[in-house]
Structures are given as C-alpha cells and as structure tokens.
Write a protein that holds these residues in place. Structure first.
Motif, PDB file in Angstrom:
ATOM      1  N   LEU A1031       0.826  -1.208   0.000  1.00 34.78           N
ATOM      2  CA  LEU A1031       0.000   0.000   0.000  1.00 34.78           C
ATOM      3  C   LEU A1031       0.858   1.254   0.000  1.00 34.78           C
ATOM      4  O   LEU A1031       0.550   2.238  -0.676  1.00 34.78           O
ATOM      5  N   ALA A1032       1.970   1.235   0.749  1.00 37.83           N
ATOM      6  CA  ALA A1032       2.883   2.383   0.750  1.00 37.83           C
ATOM      7  C   ALA A1032       3.455   2.607  -0.643  1.00 37.83           C
ATOM      8  O   ALA A1032       3.558   3.744  -1.117  1.00 37.83           O
ATOM      9  N   ASP A1033       3.848   1.516  -1.311  1.00 38.36           N
ATOM     10  CA  ASP A1033       4.356   1.633  -2.689  1.00 38.36           C
ATOM     11  C   ASP A1033       3.282   2.188  -3.611  1.00 38.36           C
ATOM     12  O   ASP A1033       3.560   2.995  -4.505  1.00 38.36           O
ATOM     13  N   LEU A1034       2.029   1.741  -3.412  1.00 38.42           N
ATOM     14  CA  LEU A1034       0.931   2.209  -4.263  1.00 38.42           C
ATOM     15  C   LEU A1034       0.707   3.706  -4.077  1.00 38.42           C
ATOM     16  O   LEU A1034       0.478   4.444  -5.043  1.00 38.42           O
ATOM     17  N   ASP A1362      -5.028   4.373  11.027  1.00 39.24           N
ATOM     18  CA  ASP A1362      -3.805   5.028  11.517  1.00 39.24           C
ATOM     19  C   ASP A1362      -2.690   4.920  10.488  1.00 39.24           C
ATOM     20  O   ASP A1362      -1.908   5.864  10.304  1.00 39.24           O
ATOM     21  N   PHE A1363      -2.601   3.778   9.817  1.00 35.37           N
ATOM     22  CA  PHE A1363      -1.572   3.618   8.780  1.00 35.37           C
ATOM     23  C   PHE A1363      -1.774   4.636   7.648  1.00 35.37           C
ATOM     24  O   PHE A1363      -0.824   5.248   7.156  1.00 35.37           O
ATOM     25  N   LEU A1364      -3.022   4.835   7.236  1.00 36.87           N
ATOM     26  CA  LEU A1364      -3.295   5.809   6.169  1.00 36.87           C
ATOM     27  C   LEU A1364      -2.960   7.222   6.629  1.00 36.87           C
ATOM     28  O   LEU A1364      -2.431   8.033   5.850  1.00 36.87           O
ATOM     29  N   ASP A1365      -3.248   7.536   7.901  1.00 37.51           N
ATOM     30  CA  ASP A1365      -2.882   8.855   8.419  1.00 37.51           C
ATOM     31  C   ASP A1365      -1.360   9.029   8.427  1.00 37.51           C
ATOM     32  O   ASP A1365      -0.845  10.108   8.113  1.00 37.51           O
ATOM     33  N   GLU A1366      -0.629   7.976   8.803  1.00 33.92           N
ATOM     34  CA  GLU A1366       0.834   8.058   8.786  1.00 33.92           C
ATOM     35  C   GLU A1366       1.354   8.317   7.373  1.00 33.92           C
ATOM     36  O   GLU A1366       2.263   9.127   7.180  1.00 33.92           O
ATOM     37  N   GLN A1367       0.766   7.643   6.388  1.00 31.07           N
ATOM     38  CA  GLN A1367       1.212   7.860   5.016  1.00 31.07           C
ATOM     39  C   GLN A1367       0.899   9.287   4.560  1.00 31.07           C
ATOM     40  O   GLN A1367       1.694   9.916   3.848  1.00 31.07           O
ATOM     41  N   ALA A1368      -0.256   9.805   4.977  1.00 31.15           N
ATOM     42  CA  ALA A1368      -0.594  11.189   4.612  1.00 31.15           C
ATOM     43  C   ALA A1368       0.389  12.158   5.252  1.00 31.15           C
ATOM     44  O   ALA A1368       0.843  13.123   4.604  1.00 31.15           O
TER      45      ALA A1368
END
Length: 1538
Positions: A1031-1034, A1362-1368
C-alpha cells in the motif's frame, strides 16, 4: 631557436616516391627571410639521403629553379627534421595542405612565426609550424619526433616548451621519453573486504608537488595524497565506496589517477585491482585465482584472510591440496539395476560435528537425483546402492553429470569432469546384430526367448537362449535384407550396391565371400561395411542371358538360418545417349550441359568428360544427366563427349565446342543511382554463349548482383546492381564501387572491369506535397513533384532516369529538371494516390484531389431537379392531408377529452393507494423477524465466497492432486516455494513483476491476491507487513504520477454509478476489476479480520434489511419473467402498470409431518405456480438455511379440492393460454383457486404434457430462471435478464407473466391508449422506501459507530486508518477531504459495499433479482454517504439518487463522526496488533489447503518464470539471499513431466 627558425643555408632535395608517383620538394637548412613574403633557397649543401615511407628506396638530386610536390587528387607537404645527432634526415609528419594542383616553391612565415603560408596555382594555405595538441599521451608526444613538442607534465598536455607554465623548473617539462612519469603501485590489488589500506606509488622522475596531489580511484573515491620523497601515499576507498563484485568475474579494474592540486588535472594514472575471493564457490577456482585467495575446506568458502578458516588444517592454498575427484575409468551403470558407484579422490574432508555426510547428485535429463554416499577415507567415496533411469528409447547411452557434495551443498571439485554413463541395452538395438555390436563393456546380449537385447540376468536361465559376442554361440541367425540401392545397373559391372538390413554379420569376414546380386558375384568392400547393418559390394560383369534377380547373402556359413534374400529385384540395364544441349560454351567453362538418353539413372557412379576435361556432375534422372563444364586446356576446339557409368562406357558420337570467352567492349551508361535497377546496355563478343549472365558491384566488402538478358552475340541489357551502402549513411557524394564487373559462367577475366569508371550517384529524393499529404488541383493543371538529385550530375549533362508517375492507376507524361518533376495529369477527377517510380525506388508524395471545373456536376444537377419535383409533389400532398385532417380534428378533440377524464380519475386512485401504503406501520414487518435465527455461513464458506466468488469447489479446499510418481518432488518443490513466499523480498518482487506484465489481467490480480492471503492465513502478522509495504508503494506511485491524491485506491473499486442502476466489481460473478494486487489483498485482509464483527454486530441489521426487502417485495405482484415488482426501490424493477390482484391465504400440508396442523401461507392470486411453491417453502422452512431446503423445481404443487379431487398445478400445461404468439404462464387465478384452499407440496411427477414438452418447460420455467440467477450471481442490469421472452425457435411463441416485455412493440393501439403515464407509478418507490427506512438507518448506524450493541470497534479498522494517516503525514498531505476519501476507499467502499450488495456472502440465503436491485440502491446510497463531494440534484436526476437525497446529508455526518471518533481513539501498538493477528491465525490456520494454494500460485511462476528470475537477478537483496537460485530449484522440482 628551432631548425625552422635558424637562418641557415642548405640545399634543395628532390625525392621520387616510387609507388605513388609523387615528387616532393624538401628544403634542408634553408635561409629564411624573417620579414619578407618569400623564402629564398640556396642549394649549396651536400646531399643528405632521406628515408621516406612508403617507398623501398629513394634517389635524391640537388636541383635548381621551381620545384613542386604533387599527389593527385590531393597534395601533401613532408615535414623533415635534419638536426639529428647523425646529421641524417627524419620524416616525422605528412600534412595535407592544398586540394588540387602542385605546391609552388615560394613560401613565407607569418609575422609571429607560428604558421607557414604555402601556395598552389589556385590556393593559399596557412599551415601551423607544429601540431603538438594532437598527441594525448607523453609517449606519443615525445615519440612523434617533432622537435617543437614536449610534455607539460602537470597540465597533462603536449605543447611547446614556452607554452608550458614554469617549464624551466626541474621535472615540469619532459623533452625525452625517459622523463615520462611511470608509476609503480604497492600493493597493486586488494580485496573488496579490505578498507582504508595504505597504497604507495613511486616514480624515479616524480616531480616536486609542493601544491599537493589528490588520489582518485575512478568514480569510487577521491582523497588527499601524502608526498614522501618520490612516493605518494594514498588511502584505498572506505567500505561503502568499494565496488560490488558479485558476478563470476572475481575482480574489478579501476584507474588510479594522480591529480595535481595546482592545475586540477590528472597527470598520471595506472591500473588498480579490487578482487573478491568470495565469488569462488569451489576450491580449485579459489586457489588458482591470480590473487591472494585461500580456501577454507571445512567452511567451504574462499577468503583473502586465511585466519578466518576454522582449523589450521582446513586452509588450502595449493591446487593439489584441494578436495577433488580423480580421473576415473568410464563409469557404466545400466538403468533399473541397483549398483554402487565407487570414486577415487584425494583430500576428502571428514565432516565435523553438526555437519551432514556425503551425497552423490546425478542430473538426469534436467532432474536431480540425490544418493547417499559413504566416505571410506580421504581418498575414496562410494555412492550407495541405487538404481537410475532415464526416459526415451532413442538414447542407448546417456552421459550424466556427477557431483559429490557433503554437508548439503559443499561441492567436491571434479576437475576430470567424471560422468556416469547410464545405458539401456534395448535402446536402438532392435535386432541381434545391433545388440552384439554394442560396446563389450556394456555386457549386453541377445535374449532369444524374449527377442530383445538385455543384460544376462534379465534373460531366462536356459543357456541356448542367450547370445553374447564373447560366447561360443556368438552368431546371430535370421539375417534380413530391408533395402538395396541402386536397383539398376549396367551389365559391365562396377556398380557399388548398398545392401541394408539386420544381422548382417559382426565382422567383415562373415560376409566377405557370400554376396550375389541377380546371380552375379558382388565383391564386398571393407570401407562400406557397417557391422550388422550394411554391406557395400562391387558388381561383377553379367552375362547377356542375365536380366534381373534377387540379392542373396550368407552370413559366415550358408545354412538356412544364416541366409537372406531381398524382396526387391535388381535389374541390368543398357544405357544410351541421344543428344546434348547446349553444344558450345566459353573456354573458361561454367556452362551447364544437359545430356539426354535412356536409363541414365542406372548404376552408382557417373563420369562425364569433354575431351580431356571433366564435366562436373550435377544431377541425373532416367532421361537426363546434367553437368557443368570446366576450363579447357586445349583452347578453342570441338571435343568428344564421353560418359561412363561404373564400368560401362556409353558409345555415342556427341561433341561440344569450346569457344572464345566473351568480352565486354563497352557499357552505356557508365553510371547508375545507389538503388540500382537502371537499364545498362552492354556490347561485347560471344555474349550468347552465357546462359545466366549477371552484373555485380562490390562496395564496403558487400556484393550486390542483378540480372542481364542476352539480345544476341554482341549485345545484352542489364539492370544495374544496387550499391551496398547503408541507407542511414547515404551521402550526397558520388560513390565508386570497389569492384564492378560481370558474372558470365566461369569467365574470371570479366569479374572485375578495370577499364570502366562506373559511378553511382545519390538516389532521387522527393518531398511530400504538404503536411496533410493532399494536393488540390483543377483539371489540366500539371502536378509538380519537388525533390533533389532528380537528374544525376553526370559529366556532359546528358543523364536521364526513366521516371514513371502514376495518378491512381494511370501514367502521366513526365518532364524532369534537377529539383522538380512536372507531370501532365491525365483526364481524371476526384482523389487519387500519386506514385513515383525510378530504378529500384518507389515513393508516394501523397494524394491529389482534382476538382471538376463546373461548380455543379451533371449528377448534382440531375439530383437538384429531382429534389425540386419531389418537393412540389410533397407540398400538394400536405395541402390535401391538411384539409382532410381539419375535418377530423373536432372528433379527435372530443375523444381525447374523454380519455383525459378517464386518466385523471385513475391517477387520483393510484395516488390515494400510494398515500395509504406510505402510512403502513412497519411493525408488521419487524414482528415477522422476531425469534428467527440468522443463518450465518461458517468462516470457510464466507471467506471463499468473498475471495473466490462464483467458484463453489476451489482447489484450496481440496488436497493437492498430483500423480503418485511426482508427489514427493512436487511437495518438496512447494515447500521450498512456501519458504520463498514467506520471504518478504521475494514476495514483493514476485507481486511487482507480475503486475508489470501486460498479459497479467485484472482477474489474475484478484486471483493472486486471494491465493496469497489463503497461504498467509496462518501468518497474518507477516501478511499485514507485506500489505502495508504494498500500500505504501501504491501511494508513492500514485503521487509520483502526479495524480490527484483523492484518486488513490478509487479506480480499483470498479463501482460504476449509472443513471438507472449499479454495477459492482464485487458481484458474485467474480469479475474483479481491482487495479492492483495490494487493493484486492486489502479487501481480503478486512474479510479475514471482520468476520467476528459481522457475526456479533453488523450481521443482524444486514439480515433484517434483507428480510424486510424480501417480504415487502412479496407483498405485491412480482413478474416472474422480467423481475419487475409493484414494490421496489429501483425504478428499473418497478411495474409501471395497474395490476389487479388479490391476497389469498392457503392452508399447506407440512410435507415432513402430514398429521401436523396445516400451515397458513399468504399468496397472491397473480403468482405463478413456481412463486407459490417458493412462498410455501419459505413459510414451512422458515428457520432452515437455504442450502438445506428442498428446491421448488424438485416439488409439484397439489391442489386438494373440497370434492376430494387432487390436481397438479404447473406453470405451463395444456390449459395455458396463447394469444397472438404470446403464451402466459399459469397463475392461481388461471386455475381459479379460491381463498382458504388446501395445497400440498409433493415430489415431482412426470405428466404426459411435461414429458412431451420437456424442452419448453425447461426453457420457460421460472424456477430455472431463478436458478440461473443463483448460480451466475446478481444480475447486473434489468434488461439483460429476460431469457424467457425469447421466441420459441420452433413455434415462435413468446412467454409473459404480468407485463409483456417493453422491447416488443406489438401491442395494439388500444392497449397503448389505455395505459397511464408510467411516471405516475414512481410514487410507489417512496412507499417502499418509507417502509424500509428503519432497517437502512439501523444498518448504517451500526456500521458507522465505534461502539454499538456491546461490540467494540475491530482493531483492524483502527490500525489501517492510523496507517493511512501516517502515510498522509509522510507525504505532507493535510487536506481532510483527501484523508476522508482514502479511508472511505479503504473500508466502506471496499468491504461494506460488497457485503451490502451481496448478503449471500455472509448468510445462507437465496437472493432473487428484485431483491438484488433494491440492495443496489441501498449500496449506492451508502457510497454517496461516504463521498465528500456535493450532490447537485435536479428534476432530471435519476430516481435512485433522488430517493435518498434528503437522507444522505445525515448519513455523511455519521461517516465524518465515525472517522473522527476513530482518530481520537488511542493508537494500537504493534505488539497488541501482532498478538491479535496471531490469535486470528491460530483460530483459522487449518481452513485452507496450503499446498493446493501454493500450487495455484506457482502456475503464475511457470507462466512468467523468465521475468521473475530477471527481476530477482536485478535486485541486490535478492542476489544476496540467492533467491533466483532457490526459485530455479523450485522450477526444476516442479517441471518434472510437465
């Protein structure tokens, strides 16, 4: 002052250069006038001999007057130095000074004395006195001999001394070769594992470097050097700067450069080597390396540091101390025979504690077979008793690679390349003779009882059944002749007859005197004998009485069992000659002559001579012999033709005349273009002697030829050959071929014509008409084609090329100039393609459009006239019709008024009914749900339906199906593959490689994601880690491609909102449109982790909504064929007509207990029989899961009348009504079943009607229709699910239930007039929506609540948000709308929409088409609630959008509150999440067959193996872990028998 500048007096020397025909004037010690325009030369010094290349010898004479130097077409000036130590002249440079003409004697210096002015008759040239800058190294500079040049050391350049900065200081300027800097380095090589090593460089001529010096290891590193005397000390690169050496080449060479800090330039360099011992994986390659490499015998590694070896005795430096196998005799092993293999060796290590023993590895046809081995001592090892085999009977002996290893994969060197030879006695030895001629070491023999070649212990024990070459009974019986060649020959003999067969002896002496052909002795020849297979013998002379016969042989002795006779006959023939063509040819030969006669294919050998010269045999047939003449030694003459076949000389007077060779006198023109194919006329003599003349041109080492056609003895025409020039490098200059000539049979003298100056000119080049490629012209206007090189610049100016220009298919008259081509266009109009052809070229500049002169063509004029006439007729007709209509208008107005009044009353009635339904209390629905159990699917079925929709029996649910003989290897391969899948580097590379393949479809992506998740079900911690990385790569990829962040994950959902209905990628049809494996894995991840939440919390409101929709829909009529209903949320599924119906309550007998009370069931009298059966089944089996209920199609409905009569009711029987090709399905109203009737469900019966009309019933049965929906998934659209209205192919009858299909426009006008405006019925959507509102709100509130009904928020949701918030945060994305969209795309739209649309994924239920349509509307509302964009709705918006328009703002507030509440919750630690994931893995670890899932994933490895291996090879981490090698091992194990 140099020799050029000193005012000296010297003679003028004139040299003759013999090979080049050049005279060069050189002035030695000339008196120069420094200020005058000329140089006066006094020739008074004695002559000095000069050696000038390229002549072998020169003569020099003193001359006076005007001398010149010339070299046509260019002129060279010779620079000679005469101040050498021996007073001899030395040539050091030749310079081109003028283009043409001789150099004049008068020369002058420039004012600065840097240049010399040299003149010819037409040109003045300024020549530099020196050109030192052309030399790039010290050695080439000082080795040139130019007295002006020296090497400026610190500037690293060749220059004059005065131009070198501080050249007067010592060692700054080198004027002698010995002063060049030459470095020696110590050490000159180091290991890549050695860092910051002190490296010293020294040179005896190293100059003072007061400003300092830098050391540079190419592009690796640069550092300061320390100058100590004539040494410079540098530090080698640090660890991170050392080059990576991982390939087979164990070293990397870099240039170690010294750079002056004063000038910033490199002034010296030398080679420096980095080496890596660890790339060697064998002892011999390690210790034989030219570098300081040592082998650690017990660690099986190569290192530069011997101290790293485990034991002192384990260190190996010399090849003779390496563990290795010694040269062995040929190792023979028969297949399927258990046998040990003993090998001699030396220095074999004894495995230490914890190390595994020895094994032998045999690679048989690509398959690896490991065999335990026993080490006797350091010099002997034995592969234990094992049998081996290989496939195929076409190989009798197979050399097999043999490797001895210990401790798993520690190879023992095999320098002798010892191999094991597996062999099969019976392979390719189908006869006794072939068997006994096999290698004696094989110990093969012929077993007569089994009639096969085998080993002795495989043959029955009777001695008389076993034949072997060394035995007393070593002769094969029953020889057989299979073929003889030739089958005809001359009586005179000499024919070599080849006899092929079986058991034809094992030694030549066996058949030496026992061969007869057609009764004539045939002498066997040793050189043609192949034991057991072939005999070649030479025929003797036959008697006149002998004509034909068989071939007979005896092997060793003429007993019946050793004799053979052929099935073919051999014939004796008489050969004759009749004629030959042609009868003459050139004396050089090369003429192909055809001799005719009879029986010319007899015999084995043909010799044809023309006089004393052989004619080279080419081919022959029964009536022809073809040969090629050779050159005649006897000159021009007629010679006798002689033909011999074997020992027969054919007598016939035939003669051939050798003529004078052809000559070429003139060719015209002597030019062509690069592409060739221009006509050339050739004149010469004797040209008619040549059969296939060709013309040739050679250029750049390549040759092209073209054809010629002979006209007569003195003329022929040729097409010029193309010049072999690269099309991309064709210059605008003329070219001359290296060789130009003719191929005239074998005439060598004309291959190269020395007397012709044949020239090639550049090809013509045309320009396109314009960018559009279309040229518009009027008729008669000439067409101009622009270009260049249209006329070759031939001397004399009479060159012409034959241009052909086609306009469409018609040629035009062409006028050519150098830059344009004028074409008189033919009489054409319209659009036509223009094509220009010349030589071998063809070019189209575009299209030409020739418009007609007249603005209106004749067809246009005719069309206008016809249109005018029709218009007049139309006007008259309209006037007549208007008058007639006016009379009828009053009657029509009155009729319309009556219809409007009727329509108004019906609309009022419909609105009143709709209002009443809207007020219905929904408690009636909820009361029916109380107490009913929710039929949840078990975890395995639930996950399978989500991960693999539409597939009932997936391989991951079964044991791996592999043939028994492959099972062990396949399981081993899959276990290795599982290790790779559990390697994060491999798995990420595997997924990325698959996604980069264009043939890797969307369905493949979903399948791979689901398979990977099933494999990782037991390792959810690892699966989550991989998912987060993907997901991070995407996210990175999305942002790098400059897409709007809101688009992330969105396109992958495949949710398409259309005007009237919805299409979901999550439908049970399984058409997964996810764009990446990561997104599908995310769906599956939530599927695994939210099952508990579904069962404990969200499942109840979802099931309640489904039941409410189903009951509400069944309150009113539902069309069994179109799926339309009176009550619906979907406009597409709404019945837009008034249907008269009545509710009945039937008493149904319980089929499980006949004596129990009858069950009341609410039925509509307009229901079809199948619909009645399904409602009865729903009532009887209310709390039974769908899969456990009987099917309506398997039951019949029996009506038990008051009179005691019983009647089977069916959808279609002999009472079915047919009207105007429309057949209506039977309903309860059709059978006139009254309220309160007793019915029963009985087992299916075969009646006379449905037995005859079985095909019709199956085609029209509503239950079949519903089953079709059940198995193919939810219907994607309304109109696509109408199979029943298709006309019967035989009768043309169409089926209908409540409404006829809208697509058939065969309703009567009266029917149309009686219908109400269909939009009036849209108010029913509101009634249905109001009834279901509570259930929709309850479901949405449950999903968008962090704590509801006593169930906490699942950890997976909080963790992923939380993971999506970290990526943002990582990407500095602070827009709340973007974050909201990411979370909506992640969970609600990816998981919950799927569940709402497909409740059959969660519950054991049956979903029909009308329920599916309503759920689609709810799902669309759910999607709109998660959107942050404003919904602008109007009166033209779809009803599905308008229906919940007022509710969506409230739902959006719920979603925002939900996301906000999750964000405020405390973060979940990785430790807690991992514990939760581990618990989930433990609970469901045995749900799927991991081996079967791995096998399914491996199918993609097989399809994309090359790409995956390539990606692993390019990945540094994969290379360190040898993942490509491990995958190759898996492929090897899995590819057996594939």
């Amino acid at each position: 002052m140099s020799s050029w500048e000193r005012p000296l007096t010297a003679p003028c020397l004139s040299f003759s250069i013999c090979q080049m025909g050049v005279r060069i004037l050189c002035c030695l010690r000339t008196e120069f006038s420094l200020y005058g325009p000329t140089i006066s030369t006094l020739c008074s010094c004695p002559l000095v001999p000069v050696s000038v290349s390229p002549c072998a010898s020169l003569s020099g004479t003193a001359g006076k007057g005007r001398h010149s130097c010339s070299l046509s077409p260019f002129v060279l000036a010779l620079q000679i130095r005469v101040d050498g130590p021996t007073n001899s002249a030395l040539e050091y440079e030749i310079v081109q000074v003028v283009d043409t003409g001789p150099i004049l004697r008068d020369m002058a210096f420039s004012m600065d004395h840097e240049h010399l002015y040299i003149m010819s008759e037409k040109q003045l040239t300024r020549v530099p006195v020196e050109s030192c800058g052309q030399y790039k190294t010290c050695s080439t500079c000082l080795g040139s001999g130019d007295p002006h040049c020296g090497w400026c050391v610190l500037h690293n350049t060749c220059t004059r001394k005065e131009r070198c900065e501080r050249s007067s200081e010592p060692r700054r300027f080198a004027s002698e070769m010995k002063q060049c800097v030459r470095l020696t380095v110590h050490p000159n090589n180091i290991s890549v594992s050695q860092y910051n090593v002190l490296v010293s460089r020294s040179d005896p001529h190293l100059h003072s470097l007061s400003a300092g010096v830098n050391c540079t290891f190419e592009d690796l590193s640069e550092m300061d050097g320390l100058v100590v005397g004539n040494q410079i000390q540098c530090i080698s690169p640090a660890a991170k700067e050392v080059p990576q050496i991982i390939m087979e080449n164990d070293h990397h060479i870099v240039q170690l450069q010294l750079k002056s800090k004063e000038t910033g330039m490199t002034f010296a360099s030398t080679s420096f080597v980095f080496y890596n011992c660890s790339v060697h994986n064998s002892c011999l390659s390690c210790v034989e390396s030219p570098y300081r490499c040592h082998w650690c015998k017990y660690r099986h590694v190569c290192t530069h540091d011997p101290r790293s070896c485990s034991f002192q005795e384990g260190r190996v430096k010399l090849p003779e101390d390496c563990p290795q196998l010694l040269q062995a005799d040929k190792i023979l092993v028969p297949v399927e025979v258990i046998k040990p293999i003993t090998l001699k060796a030396k220095n074999l290590p004894q495995p230490q504690s914890g190390q595994r023993g020895y094994e032998c590895i045999l690679t048989i046809q690509g398959n690896e077979q490991r065999v335990p081995a026993l080490r006797f001592n350091s010099s002997s090892v034995q592969c234990q008793n094992t049998s081996y085999s290989y496939e195929g009977m076409e190989i009798n002996s197979l050399p097999v690679e043999l490797t001895v290893v210990w401790n798993g994969n520690f190879n023992i060197d095999n320098p002798a390349q010892n191999k094991v030879h597996l062999y099969k006695c019976g392979a390719m030895r189908d006869s006794c003779g072939l068997c006994l001629k096999a290698d004696p070491d094989f110990e093969c023999g012929w077993c007569e009882g089994q009639n096969q070649c085998t080993l002795k212990h495989h043959c029955p024990t009777q001695e008389n059944q076993w034949l072997e070459l060394s035995g007393t009974k070593g002769k094969c019986t029953n020889p057989r002749i299979t073929d003889i060649i030739p089958v005809t020959g001359p009586r005179e003999g000499g024919t070599k007859v080849t006899i092929r067969g079986e058991n034809l002896g094992l030694e030549f002496r066996d058949i030496a005197s026992h061969v007869k052909v057609a009764g004539v002795e045939c002498k066997p020849l040793v050189e043609g004998y192949i034991p057991a297979e072939q005999i070649v013998c030479e025929m003797g002379e036959a008697k006149p009485s002998q004509h034909a016969g068989f071939v007979e042989i005896c092997v060793a002795e003429c007993k019946p069992e050793f004799m053979a006779r052929s099935s073919q006959l051999y014939y004796f023939m008489t050969l004759t000659l009749s004629d030959l063509k042609p009868k003459r040819g050139p004396v050089s030969g090369g003429t192909q002559v055809t001799i005719t006669g009879t029986n010319l294919n007899a015999g084995s050998n043909v010799v044809v001579t023309f006089g004393r010269q052989p004619c080279l045999f080419y081919r022959r047939s029964t009536k022809h012999i073809v040969c090629n003449t050779t050159a005649s030694d006897d000159g021009f003459d007629k010679v006798k033709v002689s033909v011999r076949v074997d020992k027969a000389k054919i007598h016939q007077e035939l003669q051939f005349e050798y003529m004078e060779d052809p000559t070429i006198l003139r060719i015209e023109p002597e030019w062509s273009i690069i592409s060739g194919n221009t006509p050339i006329a050739v004149w010469g003599t004797h040209l008619d002697l040549i059969q296939n003349p060709q013309i040739r041109a050679k250029h750049g080492g390549k040759e092209h030829v073209n054809i010629c056609e002979v006209q007569n003895a003195t003329e022929m025409t040729c097409q010029a050959p193309a010049l072999p020039v690269d099309p991309n490098h064709q210059s605008e200059l003329t070219e001359r071929p290296e060789e130009f000539g003719f191929i005239l049979d074998n005439v060598q003298s004309l291959l190269i014509l020395n007397k012709t100056n044949f020239t090639y000119y550049p090809n013509p080049v045309f320009e396109a008409f314009n960018p559009s490629g279309i040229l518009e012209l009027k008729p008669g206007t000439p067409i101009i084609l622009k270009g260049k090189n249209l006329i070759p610049p031939v001397t004399g100016g009479n060159a012409k090329l034959n241009y052909t220009v086609l306009i469409g298919e018609k040629p035009c008259v062409v006028t050519v100039s150098d830059v344009q081509l004028l074409c008189e266009s033919p009489n054409l109009i319209g659009r036509h393609k223009v094509m220009a052809r010349v030589g071998g070229l063809e070019f189209s500049p575009g299209m030409v459009y020739i418009s007609p002169d007249s603005p209106l063509s004749l067809p246009a004029i005719v069309s206008i006239a016809v249109a005018g006439g029709l218009l007049i007729i139309f006007i008259v007709a309209v006037l007549i019709a208007y008058k007639r209509k006016s009379r009828e208008s009053d009657l029509t107005l009155k009729r319309l008024q009556m219809q409007m009044d009727n329509l108004e009353s019906r609309v009022a009635l419909e609105c009143k009914e709709a209002f009443a339904e809207l007020q219905t209390d929904i408690h009636e629905l909820t009361s029916d749900l109380d107490g009913a159990g929710i039929p949840f699917l078990d975890y395995r079925t639930y996950t399978m339906r989500v991960l693999f929709p539409g597939i009932e029996d997936h391989p991951v649910l079964r044991d791996l199906e592999v043939p028994g003989y492959r099972q062990e290897r396949v399981e081993k391969g899959l276990k290795l593959f599982a290790q790779l899948i559990n390697n994060k580097v491999f798995l990420l590379s595997f997924i990325r490689t698959l996604e980069s393949q264009r043939s890797f479809s969307m369905r493949d992506r979903g399948n791979v994601a689901s398979l990977i998740m099933t494999v990782l079900q037991s390792k959810l911690e690892y699966a989550t880690d991989v998912l987060k990385q993907l997901l991070a790569d995407l996210i990175d990829k999305n942002l790098e491609s400059k897409n709007h962040p809101k688009l992330l994950l969105r396109s992958s959902f495949g949710l398409i909102s259309v005007t009237n209905h919805l299409l979901f990628s999550f439908s049970s049809g399984g058409d997964c449109r996810t764009e990446s494996v990561a997104e599908k894995m995310l769906t599956n991840w939530f599927t695994f982790l939210l099952y508990k939440f579904l069962k404990e919390c969200a499942g109840e409101p979802l099931f309640s909504l489904f039941c409410a929709i189903k009951q509400q829909m069944e309150k009113g009529p539902i069309d069994s064929i179109t799926g339309e209903a009176r009550y619906s949320l979907s406009e597409d599924k709404l019945i837009r007509q008034q249907i008269d119906y009545k509710t009945l309550v039937l008493s149904c007998v319980n089929p499980d207990n006949v004596n129990s009370p009858e069950i009341p069931v609410k039925i509509l009298n307009c229901d079809t029989i199948t619909q009645v059966k399904e409602k009865i089944l729903d009532a009887i089996f209310k709390n039974v899961p769908c899969s456990h209920r009987p099917k309506a199609a398997d039951m019949d409905l029996e009506w038990r009348q008051v009179s005691g009569a019983r009647m089977i009711l069916q959808d279609e029987d002999i009472t079915t009504k047919i009207e105007n090709d429309w057949k209506r399905l039977n309903t309860l109203a059709h059978y006139q079943v009254p309220d309160g009737s007793v019915v029963a469900l009985v087992s299916k019966q075969v009646t006379a009607y449905n037995a005859v009309n079985n095909s019709t019933v199956s085609r029209t049965s509503a239950s079949k229709y519903e089953n079709m929906i059940r198995y193919t998934g939810s219907p994607d659209s309304l109109r696509s699910r109408t199979p029943m209205i298709t006309p019967d192919l035989e009768s043309g009858v169409k089926m209908w239930h409540l409404v006829k299909n809208h697509e058939h426009g065969d309703q009567k006008e009266g029917d149309r007039g009686s219908k109400m405006v269909s939009e009036i019925y849209l108010t029913r959507l509101l009634a249905t929506k109001g009834t279901l509102q509570k259930f929709v709100d309850d479901l949405f509130e449950t999903i968008f609540s962090t704590a509801h009904r006593g169930s906490a928020l699942p950890l997976a949701i909080k963790y992923m948000f939380d993971f999506l918030d970290e990526q943002a945060d990582k990407h500095n994305i602070h827009d709340p709308h973007v974050r909201h969209t990411w979370k909506s795309n992640c969970l609600p739209l990816r998981f919950w929409v799927n569940m709402i649309k497909n409740p059959q994924f969660v519950f054991d239920i049956h979903k029909n088409s009308i329920t599916d349509a309503c759920l689609s509307v709810v799902a669309q509302t759910f999607m709109d609630s998660c959107s942050t964009s404003e919904h602008r709705l109007g009166k033209d918006s779809p009803s599905n959008k308008l229906l919940y328009a007022k509710d969506i703002p409230s739902y959006k507030n719920w979603v925002e509150r939900y996301y906000s509440d999750i964000g405020k919750m405390p973060a979940i630690s990785d430790q807690d999440m991992n514990a939760y994931l581990a618990e989930q893995s433990r609970m469901h670890m045995n749900e799927f067959n991991t081996m079967s899932a791995l096998s399914e994933i491996y199918s993609y490895v097989g399809k994309y193996s090359e790409e995956i291996l390539g990606a692993l090879d390019q990945d540094d981490q994969a290379g360190k872990q040898k993942l490509a090698y491990k995958l190759e091992q898996v492929i090897t194990l899995m590819s057996i028998d594939s």
